[in-house]
Design an enzyme around this catalytic site. Sequence first.
Site, short mmCIF file in Angstrom:
data_model
loop_
_atom_site.label_atom_id
_atom_site.label_comp_id
_atom_site.label_asym_id
_atom_site.label_seq_id
_atom_site.Cartn_x
_atom_site.Cartn_y
_atom_site.Cartn_z
N ASP A 79 -10.89 -28.62 -8.63
CA ASP A 79 -10.85 -30.04 -8.33
C ASP A 79 -11.13 -30.15 -6.83
OD1 ASP A 79 -10.32 -32.85 -8.81
OD2 ASP A 79 -8.44 -32.58 -7.74
N SER A 80 -11.27 -31.40 -6.37
CA SER A 80 -11.45 -31.58 -4.93
C SER A 80 -10.14 -31.31 -4.18
CB SER A 80 -11.89 -33.02 -4.66
OG SER A 80 -10.95 -33.91 -5.22
N GLU A 82 -3.32 -37.88 -2.01
CA GLU A 82 -3.42 -36.59 -1.32
C GLU A 82 -2.45 -36.47 -0.14
OE1 GLU A 82 -5.10 -33.62 -1.44
OE2 GLU A 82 -5.93 -34.04 -3.40
N TYR A 115 -14.33 -36.46 -3.60
CA TYR A 115 -15.60 -36.36 -4.32
C TYR A 115 -16.06 -37.74 -4.81
CZ TYR A 115 -15.49 -31.23 -5.17
OH TYR A 115 -15.52 -29.88 -5.07
N GLY A 116 -15.08 -38.60 -5.07
CA GLY A 116 -15.33 -39.84 -5.84
C GLY A 116 -16.19 -40.88 -5.16
N CYS A 147 -9.36 -40.04 -13.62
CA CYS A 147 -9.47 -39.17 -12.44
C CYS A 147 -8.22 -38.31 -12.48
CB CYS A 147 -9.49 -40.00 -11.15
SG CYS A 147 -9.21 -39.02 -9.65
N CYS A 177 -12.01 -31.99 -12.91
CA CYS A 177 -12.40 -33.10 -12.04
C CYS A 177 -13.34 -34.01 -12.84
CB CYS A 177 -13.13 -32.54 -10.82
SG CYS A 177 -14.03 -33.79 -9.91
N ASN A 178 -12.93 -35.25 -13.04
CA ASN A 178 -13.75 -36.19 -13.83
C ASN A 178 -15.09 -36.51 -13.17
OD1 ASN A 178 -11.93 -37.57 -16.14
ND2 ASN A 178 -10.67 -37.00 -14.41
N THR A 179 -15.08 -36.58 -11.85
CA THR A 179 -16.31 -36.96 -11.14
C THR A 179 -17.40 -35.93 -11.40
OG1 THR A 179 -14.89 -37.96 -9.45
CG2 THR A 179 -17.21 -37.66 -8.89
N HIS A 232 -6.41 -37.00 -10.40
CA HIS A 232 -5.33 -37.31 -9.45
C HIS A 232 -4.36 -38.36 -10.02
CE1 HIS A 232 -7.79 -35.35 -6.36
NE2 HIS A 232 -6.77 -35.45 -5.53
N1 DGL Z 1 -9.75 -35.58 -9.12
C1 DGL Z 1 -11.15 -35.76 -9.16
C2 DGL Z 1 -11.57 -36.60 -10.33
O1 DGL Z 1 -10.99 -36.43 -11.39
C3 DGL Z 1 -11.84 -36.04 -7.83
C4 DGL Z 1 -11.28 -37.16 -7.03
C5 DGL Z 1 -11.92 -37.28 -5.64
O2 DGL Z 1 -11.99 -36.28 -4.93
O3 DGL Z 1 -12.34 -38.39 -5.31
O4 DGL Z 1 -12.48 -37.40 -10.28
#
Ligand code: DGL
Length: 265
Positions: free
Chosen positions: A7-8, A145, A39-40, A177, A70-72, A179
């Site tokens: 993940d990020s 975070e 990442y988003g 996401c 990580c969904n992104t 997170h």
């Molecule tokens: N946790 C990640 C996701 O599921 C990345 C979130 C991020 O870094 O913006 O999209």
Amino acid sequence: MRFGLFDSGVGGFTVLKKVVELCPDTSFVYLADTARIPYGVKTAYEITQIAEEISSWFANQNIDVFLVACNTTNAIALDLIKNKLNVPVFDLIESAASIIQESRVGVLATPSTVKTKAYTNKILGFKPNTFVIEQACPDFVPMIEMIKPNSDLISNVAIGYLRPLLKQKIESLILGCSHYPLITPLLTDLLPSNVKLIDPAEALSLKLKLFVDSKKSNFAKKKHFDNSKFYVTSDPENFSISAKHWLKVFPEVNLVSLQKKGCVS
Ligand code: DGL
């Protein structure tokens, strides 16, 4: 069995927790690309480049299974990851979409995930008449975070994100996401009791458990936190504190460099 996940940042902890609960005889390699979080808000090109580097790194980590936590990256670069890795790949978006029962569904996700409409498309693939509304939540990840997330601040922001979805009378809400399950108690307080919260990691870990059970005899048993490793691309001390906060473990965290010169930062 040893699985890899990334993940990020700390978002993958929500996937890790579900998986180790259901599959206790496994170990893992967790990579947090902390140097490039979030990442988003990155472009599809940037995420694709990151996915390429991450899968090349995992290709040398001796893993049996890979989880896209990580969904992104899942929304943008799943095929690339599948093509690069020689092991079964489990993903969040399809896992969640496949278990949706409700006809009006909300999705909270990063702006880059929402842009792809990956959740809408996958859900409609399984249940064509579903009404799906996606909401981008750019402020959540930086807030979550923080070592000590500020619940009042997150609640205020969440009220704004949830308003358009509740107006549409959603019956379930996907945390799109990884997170976001870290703020489940806060979201539950803001939602009417008839709206079901869906954490895609639950569906993913159930699928993984079936796979692990079917292969059990082929893999040596390992106790998850004993043989497991955490890697980050920046600031290992900080990540170790976050792991203690969210996972109640204080792991050794190793620093790695993924980027070639001239790549996304
Ligand atoms: N946790 C990640 C996701 O599921 C990345 C979130 C991020 O870094 O913006 O999209």
